[in-house]
Design a protein around this motif. Structure first.
Motif, PDB file in Angstrom:
ATOM      1  N   HIS A 304       8.721   0.869  -7.225  1.00 22.05           N
ATOM      2  CA  HIS A 304       8.376   2.300  -7.378  1.00 22.05           C
ATOM      3  C   HIS A 304       7.491   3.134  -6.557  1.00 22.05           C
ATOM      4  CE1 HIS A 304       6.078   5.382  -9.551  1.00 22.05           C
ATOM      5  NE2 HIS A 304       5.626   5.528  -8.653  1.00 22.05           N
ATOM      6  N   PHE A 307       4.835   7.126  -3.888  1.00 19.04           N
ATOM      7  CA  PHE A 307       3.864   7.468  -2.694  1.00 19.04           C
ATOM      8  C   PHE A 307       4.974   7.350  -1.243  1.00 19.04           C
ATOM      9  CE2 PHE A 307       1.937   5.890  -7.133  1.00 19.04           C
ATOM     10  CZ  PHE A 307       0.705   6.739  -6.870  1.00 19.04           C
ATOM     11  N   SER A 311       2.640  11.669   1.396  1.00 21.88           N
ATOM     12  CA  SER A 311       1.625  11.723   1.757  1.00 21.88           C
ATOM     13  C   SER A 311       0.328  10.444   1.720  1.00 21.88           C
ATOM     14  CB  SER A 311       0.775  13.010   2.670  1.00 21.88           C
ATOM     15  OG  SER A 311       0.044  12.368   3.899  1.00 21.88           O
ATOM     16  N   PRO A 312      -0.569   9.267   2.209  1.00 28.81           N
ATOM     17  CA  PRO A 312       0.430   9.074   3.820  1.00 28.81           C
ATOM     18  C   PRO A 312       1.639   7.968   3.681  1.00 28.81           C
ATOM     19  CG  PRO A 312      -0.942   7.734   2.567  1.00 28.81           C
ATOM     20  CD  PRO A 312      -0.800   8.385   1.542  1.00 28.81           C
ATOM     21  N   TYR A 313       2.764   8.270   2.899  1.00 22.73           N
ATOM     22  CA  TYR A 313       3.982   7.708   3.454  1.00 22.73           C
ATOM     23  C   TYR A 313       3.771   6.534   3.818  1.00 22.73           C
ATOM     24  CZ  TYR A 313       4.616  12.619   4.089  1.00 22.73           C
ATOM     25  OH  TYR A 313       4.126  14.080   3.695  1.00 22.73           O
ATOM     26  N   VAL A 314       3.522   5.712   2.471  1.00 26.34           N
ATOM     27  CA  VAL A 314       3.298   4.292   2.859  1.00 26.34           C
ATOM     28  C   VAL A 314       3.669   3.507   1.758  1.00 26.34           C
ATOM     29  CG1 VAL A 314       1.715   2.386   2.405  1.00 26.34           C
ATOM     30  CG2 VAL A 314       0.299   4.147   3.072  1.00 26.34           C
ATOM     31  N   GLN A 315       4.995   2.307   2.276  1.00 25.15           N
ATOM     32  CA  GLN A 315       5.667   1.767   1.705  1.00 25.15           C
ATOM     33  C   GLN A 315       5.395   0.805   0.995  1.00 25.15           C
ATOM     34  OE1 GLN A 315       5.733   1.253   5.313  1.00 25.15           O
ATOM     35  NE2 GLN A 315       6.978   0.140   5.674  1.00 25.15           N
ATOM     36  N   ALA A 316       5.543  -0.486   0.173  1.00 24.18           N
ATOM     37  CA  ALA A 316       5.401  -1.522  -0.556  1.00 24.18           C
ATOM     38  C   ALA A 316       5.725  -2.415   0.245  1.00 24.18           C
ATOM     39  CB  ALA A 316       5.878  -1.235  -1.767  1.00 24.18           C
ATOM     40  N   VAL A 317       6.412  -2.703   0.949  1.00 22.17           N
ATOM     41  CA  VAL A 317       6.367  -4.108   1.182  1.00 22.17           C
ATOM     42  C   VAL A 317       6.845  -3.019   3.009  1.00 22.17           C
ATOM     43  CG1 VAL A 317       8.187  -4.660   0.376  1.00 22.17           C
ATOM     44  CG2 VAL A 317       7.349  -6.624   1.027  1.00 22.17           C
ATOM     45  N   GLY A 318       6.078  -3.902   4.371  1.00 19.06           N
ATOM     46  CA  GLY A 318       7.111  -4.488   4.883  1.00 19.06           C
ATOM     47  C   GLY A 318       8.338  -5.620   4.980  1.00 19.06           C
ATOM     48  N   ALA A 345       7.888   1.565   8.788  1.00 20.65           N
ATOM     49  CA  ALA A 345       6.762   2.209   8.985  1.00 20.65           C
ATOM     50  C   ALA A 345       7.726   3.029   7.591  1.00 20.65           C
ATOM     51  CB  ALA A 345       6.192   2.494   9.966  1.00 20.65           C
ATOM     52  N   GLY A 346       6.206   3.624   7.109  1.00 24.53           N
ATOM     53  CA  GLY A 346       7.027   4.786   5.890  1.00 24.53           C
ATOM     54  C   GLY A 346       8.211   4.563   6.319  1.00 24.53           C
TER      55      GLY A 346
END
Ligand code: FES
Ligand code: FES
Lengths: 639, 639
Positions: A304, A307, A311-318, A345-346
């Motif tokens: 999904h 998000f 902002s704040p552009y956070v990814q689901a998993v690094g 990051a993002g």
């Protein structure tokens, strides 16, 4: 020792050589195509060429005194120096990992990348004892024990489809084990067992670009790419730019399903093509590695993505992901693996990670500025001490988007421009020499640079209106002036091909963002110059560094310190496929690269404004040798 | 300290209590339904009731001197004794694992099983900070970090379907994290994330018997079975006995697919039933554990089973398996797990492992002989020092198969028999008091034992022909004599229900095999008697130990040292579901139990022959107190 022909087999690959008696094992290995380290060139002094004799030790020449010295107690454990031991009969030898030569392969024009052929996924020859009433260890445990005792390989799990067939695959019609099998092991997991000796195996490195998807079919034994195929990203039909697609994925009903479906189908088609080209089947493909920006990553995995686009552009998993073929719907061997590289990051995604494991700034003392121009411009600055990075919303103009006559690097695209400073007439190089249809990324940078050099454009990006040429004129469509690169009658589109003030403005915004980002990273890092620049991205191989310097795309630097690394993300995908160490580096980068948000940086707006000039408002300070650069270009142009 | 009502929350469950100020935390925990150890009964001396104060430490009563003594440095780390600290305001406290009370649950009439409610699959309350530009750790890594810092739980992976939804599940409509979530973690894998606090979760322990399949729906918080359902194994239609099915699986086209399909469907039906009964959905079931003999195991997992059915009877895999719902086609929560217990050797399967983790001979000094009578008779002898085991082809007759009037324990089955030694008239107990239709396992053992005791049968199994009764007569159908248990006019089948010489012969073969197996194991172990017997199997709960002793099914032993442990395999499945330690014990048993092949044992044939007598040819030596046993029965019969 007789000269009769003998056979030498090297484990774990099971490669064979038939050689005359008296040949030493290092030569045998060479003959068999097994790479053994021999730093001293076979003089029995470096001790690198150790092998373990499994069978036929008695038929070898006696250990030499140098050998005794070099090996010490290892000699009693069955070790020999390959360069010393001469064969007198059939020999079965194991080449331990430590004795294997890492390969250095030149992958691209601009870059030599060191890597080892040491894929996480390995094949082993196994020859277990057939079970009996006296030794009824189960099949899986028997394989596990063999792999552990022969190769020190830890196996803990067995892939489900492999387990289901295991008892049958192992046995002949009499219910006894066949003699030889090939086991494929990935991450302590026995993912395949084949009858007989199956040396060859294949992987595919994939680079999912917003525009282009590339698949590199790779021979896992040699790291060699044996077939490449690429296609336009089939998601393009839902939107050229990544943000449109990401938005569609969560706003439109079944948006994600549609976008995921087309990229998966597209990839499966590519896999089919490379397999056909190489004469193998999908079932031969054991692993796939994937890089892509965060949007491509999420749409491929099916995450999904609402998000990460806000902002704040956070990814689901690094961290990296390992998906089963079923989970990813990628049609390869059912027990295989799809490895998706991690993201920093993002929007500094797996593509940037791929670039970094290719340009490896973390392995050098010199400071490297890596610029990956794609949909965004990603910047990473650093060296062996530390790494910092930032994203800029910079890419599209430099790739030809947002520029009226911009186009992809396809037939009819102007890719090279030189302008005569006295007549303002251009010399053009057009892909496949077709009538011009527009300018691709390198053509845009070239033409703007040449307009700057010849005074058509002022330092601030405005047109000089006092020139004696009808090539510079008031724009017919938009505001301000424009430069005519190709007259309608010579073009392939029956229209003048022009660069307008608005187009120049787009280039200024793009290059200004990258330049300002570099400046801020350099400030943060505490350096005023960088030692080298690595220019990555689909058009990285084509851009002219002198033109890039003239417009001030990056800090002033010696031209030969600019490396064009081409599609470094794709190379990173290939490296991750065949070198376990590279996967570890990728994972390590996630925590290691400190990510700066330029938008949140106080000085960014000012820096951005200043960096839009050609080459910069602080030209004298930042480009002290600018005139020499122009002079260099003049010389080139005269050639 | 005021008496105002305050709220206390206990982590990780997030259970709450509203209590008046001045209540101590141990009482609060009790109120909230959280079990905290309090060995000293709250006297501040045992030090067992430690909790960690996360919030509201200031509002607690000051540490007492006993507390300071008990806790030492821990006090500075935020620890308090729950029995000492009194609340004066809201408190958030974590109850560490060490302070949790293990539960002892009586699972069956014959057995108390100690276990902890410590399922491998755990739920945690997580309340992570919402991401911001300043803290943009990815969603998964944020959960991972929270679980690690709050609970010390290591999470490395995330299940694929959970990852795909993760960003959406975490956020409200404004794109900010909700406050509270519930994370489910299994084997370092985040397999589920739910909004809010979802305390309850469920698992199902399954026992796949050759004849009967049982499912125990279990509340994972308490270990309590909240619904049980069982069904006939739907594979029975392809063959009553396991070997027929195994043979069909590889000999008949799509045999495996058919057998696998029906058992999977059968299990899914059972799961549906227990869910409906408990008012939950399949999606609430997070884990399933499975035991079964090697045949049932292979047919459930789908493992090619030809070679485990032929000498040397080698199974495909010993270790336990963790299958995804997709792999096993078991219809539970898609990110859940299906855990199949390990097997010890060929046909000493996951069912025997289930029995052993229930009867736990390895935890005691006393020597235990575990006899699991099912399709086969599995024997394990041992104590804390070592364990040895063997299989005997013994089961069916004792379960009523191969005996002419044998039947399952169903209405109409004779389950209890006493014979008057002077008249030879039987007293019968018939299930549900219906007209008799046959004899179930316990009835068969009873009747044979009574025929022995009353002299109808001689020690060698032959009929005594000189008795004054028409109940003993020449067999109408077969050879030799027979005893009429029920006359046709009283029966539910309009036929005389008899035990013939042939039936007695079957019982002799079955009990002889078990008895001989026990003897050989006792020889190998170096003991002449055993300290206790655990009798497992579907009919284990019903068999009369005195009758079993009279026929010599097992070595002479005190009657109260015979434990009827019932369906110990099913209990083992339940234990593995809720106690991680039990899974480790199961895995450990695979290597620990030394497996003897009776057929390969020199003395087996002789031992087998001797053991067929009632109770044994060496009666005086092996059953020195046989007359007392008979006397005991006589007393019972008189009651
Ligand atoms: S190559 Fe140097 S010791 Fe063998
Ligand atoms: S209950 Fe014993 S110290 Fe608290």
């Amino acid at each position: 020792m007789s000269n009769k022909e003998v056979e030498v087999v090297f484990q774990p690959e099971g490669k064979r050589a038939k050689v005359p008696g008296g040949t030493n094992l290092l030569e045998c290995a060479d003959e068999a195509g097994v790479d053994i380290k021999s730093d001293c060139g076979g003089k029995q002094v470096c001790g690198k060429c150790k092998v373990i004799i499994e069978e036929g030790a008695d038929s070898l020449s006696s250990p030499t005194s140098k050998e005794r010295e070099e090996l010490g107690e290892d000699l009693d454990e069955g070790y020999r120096l390959a360069c010393a031991a001469e064969v007198g009969g059939n020999v079965l030898a194991t080449v331990p990992d430590e004795s294997r030569r890492g390969k250095q392969v030149i992958l691209t024009e601009g870059l030599e990348v060191d890597f080892e052929i040491d894929p996480p996924l390995k094949k082993y020859r196994v020859e277990p004892e057939t079970p009996s009433l006296a030794d009824d260890t189960p099949d899986f445990e028997r394989m596990r024990n063999f792999l552990n005792s022969e190769y020190g390989t830890q196996v803990e799990d067995i892939e489900h489809s492999t387990l289901k067939k295991l008892p049958r695959v192992l046995r002949d019609n009499m219910g006894r084990y066949e003699e030889t099998f090939t086991a494929s092991v990935l991450d302590n997991n026995l993912i395949r067992l084949e009858k007989g000796q199956k040396e060859d195996y294949y992987g595919v490195a994939v680079d999912i670009g917003t525009t282009t998807v590339v698949a590199y079919l790779t021979d896992m034994r040699t790291g060699e790419v044996i077939s490449i195929s690429s296609t336009m990203n089939p998601q393009v039909k839902y939107g050229e730019d990544v943000m449109r697609r990401v938005t569609m994925s969560f706003q439109e009903e079944n948006g994600m399903e549609k976008l995921n479906k087309v990229i998966v189908e597209g990839l499966n088609d590519l896999l089919g093509e490379v397999c056909e080209d190489a004469g193998i089947t999908r079932d031969d493909i054991m692993e796939v590695t994937v890089v892509g920006n965060t949007g491509m990553h999420n749409l491929f995995v099916g995450i999904h993505a609402e998000f990460v686009s806000k902002s704040p552009y956070v990814q689901a998993v690094g961290r990296s992901l390992d998906l089963t073929p079923k989970e990813s719907k990628i049609d390869i061997y059912e027990g295989g693996n799809v490895h998706v590289l991690p993201t920093i990051a993002g929007w500094m995604g797996a593509d940037t990670v791929g670039c970094l494991i290719t340009t490896t700034p973390y392995e050098q003392k010199e400071t490297q500025l890596m610029i990956d121009v794609g949909t965004n411009g990603e910047l990473v600055l650093g060296n062996e001490d530390r790494l910092i990075g930032a994203s800029t919303a910079a890419g599209p103009a430099l790739e030809g988007a947002h520029v009226k006559h911009g186009m992809r690097a396809a037939p009819g695209a102007i890719q090279y421009v030189r302008i005569d400073p006295s007549t303002y007439e251009p010399k053009l190089d057009i892909i496949e020499n077709e009538p011009a249809r527009g300018l691709c990324g390198s053509g845009i940078i070239d033409i703007v640079a040449e307009m700057v050099r010849t005074g058509i454009l002022q330092q601030n990006g405005r047109f000089n209106k006092d020139l004696e040429t009808d090539r510079v004129r008031k724009s017919k469509a938009g505001k301000g002036n424009e430069y005519v690169a190709v007259w309608a009658e010579d073009s392939g589109i029956d229209k003048d091909i022009v660069i307008s003030l608005e187009d120049v403005r787009e280039v200024q915004l793009a290059k200004g963002a990258i330049r300002a980002g570099s400046n801020i990273l350099m400030d943060e890092f505490g350096v005023e110059t960088v030692d080298e620049i690595a220019l990555a991205g689909a058009f990285g191989n084509y851009i002219d560094p002198t033109s890039a310097l003239i417009i001030g795309l990056f800090p002033e630097i010696d031209r030969d310190k600019v490396n064009m690394v081409g599609n470094a993300a794709g190379i990173g995908s290939r490296l991750a496929l065949i070198d376990e160490e590279k996967r570890k580096e990728a994972e390590w980068l996630v925590d290691e690269v400190k990510y700066y948000r330029l938008a949140a940086h106080e000085g960014f707006d000012m820096s951005f404004a200043k960096a839009q000039w050609f080459p910069h408002t602080k030209k004298d300070e930042l480009y002290p040798n600018y005139d020499e650069i122009l002079a260099l270009r003049e010389e080139e142009s005269e050639l």
